[in-house]
Motif scaffolding. Structure first.
Motif, PDB file in Angstrom:
ATOM      1  N   VAL A 281      16.422   8.389 -13.010  1.00  0.00           N
ATOM      2  CA  VAL A 281      16.611   7.103 -13.711  1.00  0.00           C
ATOM      3  C   VAL A 281      16.978   6.202 -12.627  1.00  0.00           C
ATOM      4  CG1 VAL A 281      16.922   8.244 -16.038  1.00  0.00           C
ATOM      5  CG2 VAL A 281      18.998   7.934 -14.462  1.00  0.00           C
ATOM      6  N   ASP A 282      17.049   6.663 -11.478  1.00  0.00           N
ATOM      7  CA  ASP A 282      17.936   5.682 -10.507  1.00  0.00           C
ATOM      8  C   ASP A 282      16.602   4.907  -9.446  1.00  0.00           C
ATOM      9  OD1 ASP A 282      20.502   5.926 -11.253  1.00  0.00           O
ATOM     10  OD2 ASP A 282      20.406   8.064 -10.575  1.00  0.00           O
ATOM     11  N   LEU A 283      16.857   4.000  -8.710  1.00  0.00           N
ATOM     12  CA  LEU A 283      15.880   3.285  -7.989  1.00  0.00           C
ATOM     13  C   LEU A 283      16.562   3.215  -6.765  1.00  0.00           C
ATOM     14  CD1 LEU A 283      13.318   1.566  -7.529  1.00  0.00           C
ATOM     15  CD2 LEU A 283      14.673  -0.423  -8.424  1.00  0.00           C
ATOM     16  N   LEU A 284      15.421   3.686  -5.530  1.00  0.00           N
ATOM     17  CA  LEU A 284      16.002   3.516  -4.358  1.00  0.00           C
ATOM     18  C   LEU A 284      15.372   2.420  -3.584  1.00  0.00           C
ATOM     19  CD1 LEU A 284      17.391   4.611  -1.690  1.00  0.00           C
ATOM     20  CD2 LEU A 284      15.501   6.062  -1.283  1.00  0.00           C
ATOM     21  N   LEU A 285      15.986   1.411  -2.997  1.00  0.00           N
ATOM     22  CA  LEU A 285      15.355   0.421  -2.265  1.00  0.00           C
ATOM     23  C   LEU A 285      15.618   0.581  -0.707  1.00  0.00           C
ATOM     24  CD1 LEU A 285      16.356  -2.636  -4.298  1.00  0.00           C
ATOM     25  CD2 LEU A 285      14.043  -0.997  -4.686  1.00  0.00           C
TER      26      LEU A 285
ATOM     27  N   VAL B 202      11.139   5.050  -5.293  1.00  0.00           N
ATOM     28  CA  VAL B 202      11.138   4.440  -4.049  1.00  0.00           C
ATOM     29  C   VAL B 202      10.401   3.257  -3.805  1.00  0.00           C
ATOM     30  CG1 VAL B 202      11.398   5.077  -1.649  1.00  0.00           C
ATOM     31  CG2 VAL B 202      11.938   6.731  -3.354  1.00  0.00           C
ATOM     32  N   VAL B 203      11.025   2.179  -3.033  1.00  0.00           N
ATOM     33  CA  VAL B 203      10.499   1.190  -2.951  1.00  0.00           C
ATOM     34  C   VAL B 203      10.848   0.714  -1.489  1.00  0.00           C
ATOM     35  CG1 VAL B 203       9.852  -1.440  -3.258  1.00  0.00           C
ATOM     36  CG2 VAL B 203      10.304   0.186  -5.290  1.00  0.00           C
ATOM     37  N   ALA B 204      10.037   0.394  -0.647  1.00  0.00           N
ATOM     38  CA  ALA B 204      10.365   0.044   0.656  1.00  0.00           C
ATOM     39  C   ALA B 204       9.815  -1.338   1.255  1.00  0.00           C
ATOM     40  CB  ALA B 204      10.014   1.107   1.743  1.00  0.00           C
ATOM     41  N   VAL B 205      10.656  -2.196   1.887  1.00  0.00           N
ATOM     42  CA  VAL B 205      10.334  -3.319   2.708  1.00  0.00           C
ATOM     43  C   VAL B 205      10.339  -3.087   4.038  1.00  0.00           C
ATOM     44  CG1 VAL B 205      10.426  -5.945   2.889  1.00  0.00           C
ATOM     45  CG2 VAL B 205      10.767  -4.662   0.616  1.00  0.00           C
TER      46      VAL B 205
ATOM     47  N   HIS C  60       4.058   8.505  -2.525  1.00  0.00           N
ATOM     48  CA  HIS C  60       3.685   7.672  -3.583  1.00  0.00           C
ATOM     49  C   HIS C  60       4.866   6.645  -3.894  1.00  0.00           C
ATOM     50  CE1 HIS C  60       0.643  10.795  -4.297  1.00  0.00           C
ATOM     51  NE2 HIS C  60       1.228  11.731  -4.472  1.00  0.00           N
ATOM     52  N   GLY C  61       5.450   6.182  -3.257  1.00  0.00           N
ATOM     53  CA  GLY C  61       6.435   5.210  -3.337  1.00  0.00           C
ATOM     54  C   GLY C  61       5.587   3.798  -3.091  1.00  0.00           C
ATOM     55  N   LEU C  62       6.356   2.704  -3.330  1.00  0.00           N
ATOM     56  CA  LEU C  62       5.690   1.229  -3.260  1.00  0.00           C
ATOM     57  C   LEU C  62       6.179   0.817  -1.784  1.00  0.00           C
ATOM     58  CD1 LEU C  62       4.072  -1.137  -4.507  1.00  0.00           C
ATOM     59  CD2 LEU C  62       6.007  -1.781  -5.345  1.00  0.00           C
ATOM     60  N   VAL C  63       5.100   0.423  -1.092  1.00  0.00           N
ATOM     61  CA  VAL C  63       5.534  -0.307   0.336  1.00  0.00           C
ATOM     62  C   VAL C  63       5.054  -1.702   0.318  1.00  0.00           C
ATOM     63  CG1 VAL C  63       5.181  -0.343   2.705  1.00  0.00           C
ATOM     64  CG2 VAL C  63       5.301   1.894   1.370  1.00  0.00           C
ATOM     65  N   VAL C  64       6.068  -2.790   0.524  1.00  0.00           N
ATOM     66  CA  VAL C  64       5.620  -3.926   0.561  1.00  0.00           C
ATOM     67  C   VAL C  64       5.689  -4.349   2.110  1.00  0.00           C
ATOM     68  CG1 VAL C  64       6.331  -6.379   0.132  1.00  0.00           C
ATOM     69  CG2 VAL C  64       6.824  -4.735  -1.615  1.00  0.00           C
ATOM     70  N   PRO C  65       4.608  -4.875   2.677  1.00  0.00           N
ATOM     71  CA  PRO C  65       4.768  -5.240   4.317  1.00  0.00           C
ATOM     72  C   PRO C  65       5.821  -6.434   4.417  1.00  0.00           C
ATOM     73  CG  PRO C  65       2.381  -5.059   3.416  1.00  0.00           C
ATOM     74  CD  PRO C  65       3.300  -4.748   2.282  1.00  0.00           C
TER      75      PRO C  65
ATOM     76  N   ALA D 161      12.648 -12.268   4.673  1.00  0.00           N
ATOM     77  CA  ALA D 161      11.466 -11.280   4.663  1.00  0.00           C
ATOM     78  C   ALA D 161      12.012 -10.036   3.968  1.00  0.00           C
ATOM     79  CB  ALA D 161      11.001 -10.910   6.052  1.00  0.00           C
ATOM     80  N   LEU D 162      13.107  -9.567   4.148  1.00  0.00           N
ATOM     81  CA  LEU D 162      13.474  -8.487   3.150  1.00  0.00           C
ATOM     82  C   LEU D 162      13.958  -8.475   2.060  1.00  0.00           C
ATOM     83  CD1 LEU D 162      15.810  -6.493   6.025  1.00  0.00           C
ATOM     84  CD2 LEU D 162      13.315  -6.030   5.529  1.00  0.00           C
ATOM     85  N   PHE D 163      14.687  -9.667   1.763  1.00  0.00           N
ATOM     86  CA  PHE D 163      15.341 -10.154   0.551  1.00  0.00           C
ATOM     87  C   PHE D 163      14.247 -10.717  -0.516  1.00  0.00           C
ATOM     88  CE2 PHE D 163      18.460 -13.538  -1.525  1.00  0.00           C
ATOM     89  CZ  PHE D 163      19.009 -12.599  -2.644  1.00  0.00           C
ATOM     90  N   THR D 164      13.361 -11.532  -0.149  1.00  0.00           N
ATOM     91  CA  THR D 164      12.314 -11.899  -1.308  1.00  0.00           C
ATOM     92  C   THR D 164      11.543 -11.080  -1.880  1.00  0.00           C
ATOM     93  OG1 THR D 164      12.114 -13.951   0.063  1.00  0.00           O
ATOM     94  CG2 THR D 164      10.453 -13.688  -1.689  1.00  0.00           C
ATOM     95  N   PRO D 165      10.873 -10.057  -1.388  1.00  0.00           N
ATOM     96  CA  PRO D 165      10.297  -9.023  -2.153  1.00  0.00           C
ATOM     97  C   PRO D 165      11.260  -8.155  -3.225  1.00  0.00           C
ATOM     98  CG  PRO D 165       9.560  -8.763   0.045  1.00  0.00           C
ATOM     99  CD  PRO D 165      10.923  -9.630   0.143  1.00  0.00           C
ATOM    100  N   LEU D 166      12.430  -7.935  -2.725  1.00  0.00           N
ATOM    101  CA  LEU D 166      13.173  -7.066  -3.546  1.00  0.00           C
ATOM    102  C   LEU D 166      13.897  -7.760  -4.555  1.00  0.00           C
ATOM    103  CD1 LEU D 166      15.321  -5.083  -0.887  1.00  0.00           C
ATOM    104  CD2 LEU D 166      13.394  -4.371  -2.384  1.00  0.00           C
ATOM    105  N   LEU D 167      13.896  -9.423  -4.445  1.00  0.00           N
ATOM    106  CA  LEU D 167      14.325 -10.042  -5.621  1.00  0.00           C
ATOM    107  C   LEU D 167      13.032  -9.914  -6.659  1.00  0.00           C
ATOM    108  CD1 LEU D 167      15.572 -13.479  -3.934  1.00  0.00           C
ATOM    109  CD2 LEU D 167      16.852 -11.893  -5.444  1.00  0.00           C
TER     110      LEU D 167
END
Length: 377
Positions: free
Chosen positions: A108-112, A137-140, A155-160, A183-189
């Motif tokens: 139930v948790d989210l890792l960025l 899992v989501v990575a920038v 199968h995590g989500l990657v934002v370049p 560049a890191l802050f905007t996709p996570l917002l």
């Protein structure tokens, strides 16, 4: 000592700015737009979350990732705890850092994951650990990179990460630069808006980018010091010990400014939130750093001695509408000790826009201090 003549020499500033500090600050609005486009192309807008996560965990090295985690925690508030996972290791090198999930983390948790490097094997291992626990899992991160490939493999989500060409040079690029931060802050917002933790719609992010553009016009190298708030702040903080007092949502901005001053300009600064800053820093205003402090022998020859460092208060505030503020008490304490005080308060706007303005002005000021104090950055 600050070379104030350099502040009003745009061409000399450009030559000295080897790490692109001022360029990164000036391009912050464009970086937000590019990063938002990358987030949309990665599919964040199409996500269909099944409710809010119980907790958000953020991992990544360096000043940029720390500042991102701090600001996201402030913006999310009590809706869900946002916790940064600090790295451990024998050295700050990418290959030596390790991260670990808390024992309670689960499905139930989210890792960025936010990094300007992408080669950290410790972050790849962290992503794999989160996958085994059932965490999303989501990575920038830069792409291609070992991390982006590793996250995609589970199968995590990657934002370049939205990068600029000059940041790819290890000798000139800086992970603490304004461009890297946005560049890191905007996709996570955008992601946390999608899962319902904060409000950062595409329209809101466009407003942030526009505000950053306006600040760049006011604070750019071509604008003279007398009408440039960032150059003025740099000149005021030169040869002082900045005591950065924050109020409202500006706390993360003050902590980031202190970290950036140390990392990029080699200058110490201390950040604290009001009203607790007043008793915490009271002795600094009354002791050796006080404006009126004087050594034992008043009549001795000081010609060969360096100028003493004195404290100077910087008050950072977001827009407070209810009038419930400790700012008057802060001003009274500083002035009662003959301590100079600088203030930054943004123009009205959304929470994201006011924070963006404070971040932009302080990023420009840190760049000017780094350049005019050291001759290069």
């Amino acid at each position: 000592m600050l070379d104030e003549s350099l502040l009003d020499a745009p061409e000399a500033l450009a030559r000295a700015d080897r790490r692109g500090l001022l360029r990164g600050a000036a391009e912050a609005g464009a970086r937000v737009r590019t990063a938002a486009r990358h987030a949309a192309e990665a599919g964040i807008a199409e996500l269909t979350p099944e409710g809010r996560p119980r907790a958000v965990l953020i991992a990544g090295p360096g000043t940029a990732a720390t500042g991102v985690a701090d600001l996201l925690a402030e913006l999310a508030g009590p809706t869900a705890p946002v916790t940064r996972l600090p790295p451990a290791g024998v050295a700050p090198a990418a290959g030596a850092l390790r991260w670990a999930l808390p024992g309670w983390a689960g499905s139930v948790d989210l890792l960025l994951i936010a990094t300007t490097d992408g080669s950290e094997p410790g972050l790849v291992l962290l992503a794999e650990q989160a996958y085994r626990r059932g965490c999303a899992v989501v990575a920038v991160a830069p792409q291609p990179s070992p991390l982006s490939e590793g996250v995609a493999g589970i199968h995590g989500l990657v934002v370049p990460m939205a990068t600029a060409p000059y940041e790819l040079d290890e000798e000139t690029g800086s992970p603490a630069s304004p461009g890297a931060f946005w560049a890191l802050f905007t996709p996570l917002l955008a992601l946390l808006d999608r899962v319902g933790l904060i409000s950062a719609t595409p329209e809101a992010m466009q407003g942030v980018a526009d505000r950053l553009d306006r600040i760049a016009e006011r604070c750019g190298p071509a604008i003279a010091t007398y009408s440039n708030p960032a150059k003025t702040l740099a000149a005021e903080l030169a040869d002082t010990l900045p005591l950065i007092w924050t109020e409202g949502a500006a706390g993360p901005v003050g902590r980031r400014f202190a970290a950036v001053l140390a990392e990029l300009a080699g200058r110490p600064a201390i950040a604290a939130e009001l009203p607790e800053a007043l008793p915490a820093h009271g002795m600094l205003l009354a002791g050796d750093f006080a404006a009126g402090a004087d050594p034992d022998d008043f009549f001795r020859d000081r010609v060969e001695e360096p100028q003493a460092v004195r404290a100077r208060v910087l008050l950072l505030r977001d827009s407070l509408d209810d009038g419930y503020t400790a700012a008057p008490a802060a001003r009274e304490l500083a002035l009662s000790h003959d301590t100079a005080i600088s203030e930054l308060e943004p123009e009205e706007g959304s929470a994201l826009e006011t924070l963006a303005e404070l971040l932009a002005v302080t990023d420009f000021a840190a760049g000017y201090l780094a350049l005019a104090s050291n001759g290069h950055a």
